[in-house]
Motif scaffolding. Structure first.
Motif: not given
Length: 58
Positions: A33-40
């Motif tokens: 949940t923390l990594v997904a927005p940064q990746t997007m």
């Protein structure tokens, strides 16, 4: 597709290794949940060819 590319599908080996290392399902979900927005955000900025707004490292 690149070697090792799995289109986001998990395999049992990774799950077993994470649990053996003491990771709970809750912790894995939290990190995802923390990594997904940064990746997007990175993908969108790459596609939009967004300029870098900080000085280059010297």
């Amino acid at each position: 597709m690149p070697a090792g590319f799995d289109a986001g599908e998990d395999d049992q080996h990774r799950t077993v290794m994470a649990r053996a290392a003491g990771w709970t399902d809750q912790r894995v979900l939290e990190i995802t949940t923390l990594v997904a927005p940064q990746t997007m955000t990175s993908y969108v900025n790459k596609l939009a060819e967004t300029g870098i707004d900080w000085p280059a490292a010297s």
